[in-house]
Structures are given as structure tokens and as C-alpha cells.
Design a protein around this motif. Structure first.
Motif, PDB file in Angstrom:
ATOM      1  N   ARG A   1       0.961  -1.180   0.043  1.00 52.08           N
ATOM      2  CA  ARG A   1      -0.145  -0.086   0.167  1.00 52.08           C
ATOM      3  C   ARG A   1       0.711   1.367  -0.153  1.00 52.08           C
ATOM      4  O   ARG A   1       0.558   2.238  -0.798  1.00 52.08           O
ATOM      5  N   ASP A   2       1.759   1.346   0.860  1.00 50.37           N
ATOM      6  CA  ASP A   2       2.736   2.573   1.074  1.00 50.37           C
ATOM      7  C   ASP A   2       4.149   2.166   0.648  1.00 50.37           C
ATOM      8  O   ASP A   2       5.052   2.845   1.111  1.00 50.37           O
ATOM      9  N   CYS A   3       4.411   1.369  -0.220  1.00 50.93           N
ATOM     10  CA  CYS A   3       5.597   0.929  -0.574  1.00 50.93           C
ATOM     11  C   CYS A   3       6.327   1.607  -2.051  1.00 50.93           C
ATOM     12  O   CYS A   3       5.840   1.592  -2.940  1.00 50.93           O
ATOM     13  N   PRO A   4       7.343   2.361  -1.531  1.00 52.23           N
ATOM     14  CA  PRO A   4       8.140   3.096  -2.858  1.00 52.23           C
ATOM     15  C   PRO A   4       9.287   2.366  -3.103  1.00 52.23           C
ATOM     16  O   PRO A   4      10.117   2.715  -3.801  1.00 52.23           O
ATOM     17  N   ASP A   5       9.573   0.926  -2.337  1.00 55.07           N
ATOM     18  CA  ASP A   5      10.724   0.388  -2.744  1.00 55.07           C
ATOM     19  C   ASP A   5      10.384  -1.071  -3.612  1.00 55.07           C
ATOM     20  O   ASP A   5      11.020  -2.163  -3.732  1.00 55.07           O
ATOM     21  N   TRP A   6       8.999  -0.900  -4.569  1.00 51.15           N
ATOM     22  CA  TRP A   6       8.916  -2.122  -5.382  1.00 51.15           C
ATOM     23  C   TRP A   6       9.842  -1.950  -6.504  1.00 51.15           C
ATOM     24  O   TRP A   6      10.691  -1.256  -6.842  1.00 51.15           O
ATOM     25  N   LYS A   7       9.959  -3.440  -7.066  1.00 49.55           N
ATOM     26  CA  LYS A   7      11.240  -3.551  -7.945  1.00 49.55           C
ATOM     27  C   LYS A   7      10.883  -3.422  -9.048  1.00 49.55           C
ATOM     28  O   LYS A   7       9.880  -3.854  -9.866  1.00 49.55           O
ATOM     29  N   PHE A   8      11.497  -2.491 -10.057  1.00 47.25           N
ATOM     30  CA  PHE A   8      11.467  -2.121 -11.279  1.00 47.25           C
ATOM     31  C   PHE A   8      11.798  -3.082 -12.356  1.00 47.25           C
ATOM     32  O   PHE A   8      13.019  -3.407 -12.355  1.00 47.25           O
ATOM     33  N   VAL A   9      11.269  -3.470 -13.200  1.00 48.00           N
ATOM     34  CA  VAL A   9      11.658  -4.224 -14.515  1.00 48.00           C
ATOM     35  C   VAL A   9      10.535  -3.813 -15.608  1.00 48.00           C
ATOM     36  O   VAL A   9       9.578  -3.822 -15.356  1.00 48.00           O
ATOM     37  N   PRO A  10      11.186  -3.493 -16.772  1.00 48.98           N
ATOM     38  CA  PRO A  10      10.241  -3.050 -17.725  1.00 48.98           C
ATOM     39  C   PRO A  10       9.353  -3.998 -18.360  1.00 48.98           C
ATOM     40  O   PRO A  10       9.800  -4.982 -18.542  1.00 48.98           O
ATOM     41  N   ASN A  11       8.204  -3.442 -18.161  1.00 44.62           N
ATOM     42  CA  ASN A  11       7.049  -4.453 -18.745  1.00 44.62           C
ATOM     43  C   ASN A  11       7.045  -4.570 -20.232  1.00 44.62           C
ATOM     44  O   ASN A  11       5.576  -5.144 -20.599  1.00 44.62           O
ATOM     45  N   ARG A  12       7.807  -4.147 -21.097  1.00 42.10           N
ATOM     46  CA  ARG A  12       7.713  -4.284 -22.578  1.00 42.10           C
ATOM     47  C   ARG A  12       8.970  -4.723 -22.935  1.00 42.10           C
ATOM     48  O   ARG A  12      10.123  -4.371 -22.405  1.00 42.10           O
ATOM     49  N   TYR A  13       9.223  -5.578 -24.094  1.00 45.91           N
ATOM     50  CA  TYR A  13      10.452  -6.002 -24.505  1.00 45.91           C
ATOM     51  C   TYR A  13      11.553  -4.928 -24.839  1.00 45.91           C
ATOM     52  O   TYR A  13      12.734  -4.941 -24.466  1.00 45.91           O
ATOM     53  N   VAL A  14      10.823  -4.142 -25.717  1.00 48.46           N
ATOM     54  CA  VAL A  14      11.870  -3.088 -26.262  1.00 48.46           C
ATOM     55  C   VAL A  14      12.594  -2.244 -24.981  1.00 48.46           C
ATOM     56  O   VAL A  14      13.512  -2.009 -24.963  1.00 48.46           O
ATOM     57  N   SER A  15      11.582  -1.829 -23.905  1.00 46.90           N
ATOM     58  CA  SER A  15      12.083  -1.247 -22.873  1.00 46.90           C
ATOM     59  C   SER A  15      13.011  -1.906 -22.137  1.00 46.90           C
ATOM     60  O   SER A  15      14.092  -1.513 -21.493  1.00 46.90           O
ATOM     61  N   TYR A  16      12.888  -3.310 -22.006  1.00 50.48           N
ATOM     62  CA  TYR A  16      13.649  -3.952 -21.161  1.00 50.48           C
ATOM     63  C   TYR A  16      15.001  -4.215 -21.772  1.00 50.48           C
ATOM     64  O   TYR A  16      16.113  -3.842 -21.067  1.00 50.48           O
ATOM     65  N   PHE A  17      15.213  -4.472 -23.206  1.00 49.23           N
ATOM     66  CA  PHE A  17      16.583  -4.423 -23.887  1.00 49.23           C
ATOM     67  C   PHE A  17      17.223  -3.084 -23.786  1.00 49.23           C
ATOM     68  O   PHE A  17      18.692  -2.976 -23.713  1.00 49.23           O
ATOM     69  N   PHE A  18      16.272  -2.025 -23.945  1.00 41.72           N
ATOM     70  CA  PHE A  18      17.079  -0.506 -23.855  1.00 41.72           C
ATOM     71  C   PHE A  18      17.443  -0.509 -22.227  1.00 41.72           C
ATOM     72  O   PHE A  18      18.897   0.017 -22.289  1.00 41.72           O
ATOM     73  N   ASP A  19      16.988  -0.731 -21.282  1.00 39.11           N
ATOM     74  CA  ASP A  19      17.245  -0.618 -19.909  1.00 39.11           C
ATOM     75  C   ASP A  19      18.610  -1.612 -19.641  1.00 39.11           C
ATOM     76  O   ASP A  19      19.810  -1.112 -19.176  1.00 39.11           O
ATOM     77  N   SER A  20      18.596  -2.704 -20.155  1.00 39.68           N
ATOM     78  CA  SER A  20      19.631  -3.834 -20.004  1.00 39.68           C
ATOM     79  C   SER A  20      20.950  -3.413 -20.868  1.00 39.68           C
ATOM     80  O   SER A  20      22.005  -3.468 -20.167  1.00 39.68           O
ATOM     81  N   ALA A  21      20.761  -2.697 -21.941  1.00 36.96           N
ATOM     82  CA  ALA A  21      22.067  -2.150 -22.548  1.00 36.96           C
ATOM     83  C   ALA A  21      22.584  -0.970 -21.744  1.00 36.96           C
ATOM     84  O   ALA A  21      23.827  -0.713 -22.038  1.00 36.96           O
ATOM     85  N   ILE A  22      21.666  -0.007 -20.971  1.00 36.59           N
ATOM     86  CA  ILE A  22      22.257   1.023 -20.177  1.00 36.59           C
ATOM     87  C   ILE A  22      23.217   0.387 -19.185  1.00 36.59           C
ATOM     88  O   ILE A  22      24.155   0.741 -18.925  1.00 36.59           O
ATOM     89  N   LYS A  23      22.407  -0.551 -18.368  1.00 41.11           N
ATOM     90  CA  LYS A  23      23.242  -1.238 -17.324  1.00 41.11           C
ATOM     91  C   LYS A  23      24.571  -1.933 -17.803  1.00 41.11           C
ATOM     92  O   LYS A  23      25.593  -1.861 -17.130  1.00 41.11           O
ATOM     93  N   TRP A  24      24.662  -2.331 -19.005  1.00 39.03           N
ATOM     94  CA  TRP A  24      25.684  -3.346 -19.664  1.00 39.03           C
ATOM     95  C   TRP A  24      26.878  -2.239 -19.788  1.00 39.03           C
ATOM     96  O   TRP A  24      28.039  -2.260 -19.385  1.00 39.03           O
TER      97      TRP A  24
END
Length: 338
Positions: free
Chosen positions: A293-316
Motif C-alpha cells: 500500500r505505501d511501498c516506494p521500494d517495489w522492484k522495477f523491471v520494464p514490462n515491454r520487451y523493447v524497454s527491457y532491452f534498452f534498460d539492459s543495454a544501459i546497465k551493460w
């Protein structure tokens, strides 16, 4: 490469074919300090993981636990467990890698040698301060000089004996230690520590009392408002010292209990009606359940393939070019010594 867990999350599946990542096995929830940001002091039954029960858990859940890399802490100080080294040996024997975070107050030379001889793979020293005043205001009950000596002794023993245990010092950013971050990094860069983690403050699902003492509340409110379904429900399980199982590593109070290893297996729990219903609620943007209910600490993972691969590239890019590992949980790891 995209994992099966991420695929099932993006595909919005609620019954999963993936195995859960066992993030923590809580060895004890007793602690020897009284840190002001801790939310779980005396809030649930306290105890120690029983060795025979651990063996049963491994025996009944071999397929899930084999080759996992598990934290041997959750709430509490793992060095308080009288048989921690034996626990490490048992897990290693069953092809389970081990790591834990410690305040290092009890980490004398004998204990350091014992842990590394048992085969400990990774240890995190939670320090949170560059100078004595800020450190001891955060780690109530600890002595700054003694803890630093314990860590340096650990590093010296590791080097002299040729142990392979990976080491990390952790600094959680708070108002109390503001301005110390770069000094902390420079100090520990001069040692044989493997990694330096500069971590964002975690509200523990909004449960930290007097949170404005530690962090600007407005940043947390923004994160609560823009949330996606939390990836923890598709990724992890946490085993408490008494065999109860929860699905969120932010839930130190154990509110989101989804199973009991005295009655069920990890696979049974992973696709239990209760956990399936929790995933369904997340996908419906219903975050009203318990700590969500009051959680700002939820774990983010992009919920679309394109966004996920873009996010992974930045981390790499950050990992390969700047030798830093950035994770959504506010973890920023600097690679120091190989």
C-alpha cells in the motif's frame, strides 16, 4: 539474454513455469544493535534457524535450491547464530552458494577464519559512515574503530591464506551521513575490498519510523505514484528462520506470508492460490495488500520487451565502461579489486 522470469512478467502470466529465486534464508532475526531505521525490532517471533530443519528444507527442495546464491540474513545479525559456519558448510555441500550482510561488530579474527574455511562466497560489511560520529549515530551500540579493525583483519586473513571470498563495504545514503559518500569511496578504494556499494535509502515498504530524518519524503511519494507491477512477485521468495515464506525482501515484518516449509515445498508455494492472487492484483494495479500500500521500494523491471532491452543495454554500458553495477533497488556497486 532475457530470463524466463522476465518473459513471464512481460507476458503478464500469473501461474509460472520458472523456479523462484530464493533471495534469503534468515538464519536469525535477533540483532546486537539498535539502529534507528530498523523497522523489525520485536515485531515478530524471534529465533534461530534449526540445523536439522535446514537439512529437511534442502532435502525436500533440491531442484529449486541447487546452484542458487542465497543471502543468509534477512532481519537480524547472522553472526549471532552459533552454528553459522556449519550452515555455510551444509549449503556448500549441496551446491548452494552463500553470502550475507553483517554489521561486523562480532567479526573477530577467529570468526573470520572460520567463515572463510567453511567456504563463504561473499560478505557485505554494512558501515554507512565515513566518520565516527555519523557512523555511531546510525549504528547504535557499535564502536567505529573496532568495526573497521575487524574488517581490515578479515581482509588481511583472506589475503594471507588465499581465500576467494568476495568482499563488499556498503554505505546507505542518508541525511545523517550526507557529504561523506566520496570520502567513504576514496578510503575503501585503498584497501583490498572487492566492491564498494553506495546504496539509496530503503524505506522497507514505507515502514521506517520518522523517515524524514533519513530521506526527503517527496522522492518516495513520487515513486509510489508511478509504480508498475512489482517484479518481486515474479522473481523471489524469502525463507524466514521458522520456515515461514514471504515473497518480498522489503517485508521485514513478514506480513505477506505465502507459505510454510513445514507443510509445503517451495514449488507448491510458488504457484499457490495466494501468490497467484497477489500477482493478479499487481497486474490490475491493485496495490492495497499489506505492505504494498505505501511501498516506494517495489522492484522495477520494464514490462515491454523493447524497454527491457534498452534498460539492459544501459546497465551493460555502466558495468563495462565505468565498472559500476546499477540496480533498480538503489544499489550502485563500484568494482574495486578483482
Amino acid at each position: 539474454m532475457i530470463s524466463l522470469k522476465v518473459k513471464e512478467y512481460i507476458q503478464r502470466k500469473i501461474k509460472l513455469t520458472s523456479y523462484p529465486k530464493i533471495l534469503n534464508i534468515e538464519t536469525t532475526n535477533f540483532c546486537n544493535l539498535n539502529c534507528p531505521m530498523c523497522v523489525a525490532k520485536d515485531t515478530r517471533e524471534q529465533g534461530f534457524l534449526d540445523i536439522d530443519f535446514l537439512k529437511r528444507i534442502i532435502r525436500e527442495n533440491k531442484k529449486v535450491l541447487s546452484r542458487q546464491f542465497i543471502w543468509l540474513h534477512f532481519n537480524g545479525e547472522p553472526l549471532l547464530h552459533p552454528h553459522l559456519s556449519e550452515i555455510i558448510k551444509i549449503l556448500k555441500k549441496n551446491r548452494i552458494r552463500t553470502r550475507f550482510s553483517t554489521n561486523a561488530v562480532l567479526l573477530n579474527k577467529k570468526k573470520a577464519l572460520e567463515l572463510m574455511e567453511a567456504g563463504l562466497d561473499y560478505i557485505v560489511f554494512s558501515i554507512d559512515g565515513y566518520i565516527k560520529k555519523s557512523y555511531e549515530n546510525i549504528k547504535l551500540g557499535a564502536n567505529f574503530e573496532k568495526v573497521e579493525d575487524n574488517i581490515r583483519n578479515f581482509l588481511e586473513i583472506k589475503k594471507d591464506k588465499g581465500f576467494k571470498t568476495k568482499t563488499q563495504v556498503q554505505f546507505i545514503k542518508m541525511k545523517e551521513n550526507k557529504g561523506e559518500e566520496k570520502l567513504f569511496i576514496n578510503k575503501w578504494r585503498k584497501t583490498d575490498i572487492n566492491y564498494i556499494n553506495i546504496k539509496s535509502f530503503c524505506s522497507r515498504a514505507g515502514k521506517v519510523y520518522g523517515m524524514d530524518r533519513f530521506i526527503d519524503i517527496s522522492t518516495l511519494i513520487k515513486r509510489i505514484k508511478r509504480r508498475l507491477p512489482c517484479f518481486y512477485f515474479w522473481e523471489t521468495l524469502v525463507i524466514l528462520w521458522n520456515g515461514k515464506v514471504i515473497c518480498c525482501c522489503q517485508d521485514l515484518l513478514g506480513e505477506l506470508e505465502v507459505g510454510d516449509l513445514k507443510k509445503e515445498t517451495l514449488i507448491d508455494i510458488w504457484n499457490s492460490p495466494k501468490l497467484i492472487e497477489l500477482r493478479k492484483k499487481q497486474l490490475e494495479n491493485d496495490f492495497s495488500t499489506g505492505p504494498c500500500r505505501d511501498c516506494p521500494d517495489w522492484k522495477f523491471v520494464p514490462n515491454r520487451y523493447v524497454s527491457y532491452f534498452f534498460d539492459s543495454a544501459i546497465k551493460w554500458f555502466f558495468k563495462e565502461i565505468f565498472k559500476k553495477e546499477k540496480k533498480d533497488e538503489g544499489i550502485n556497486i563500484i568494482f574495486n579489486k578483482k
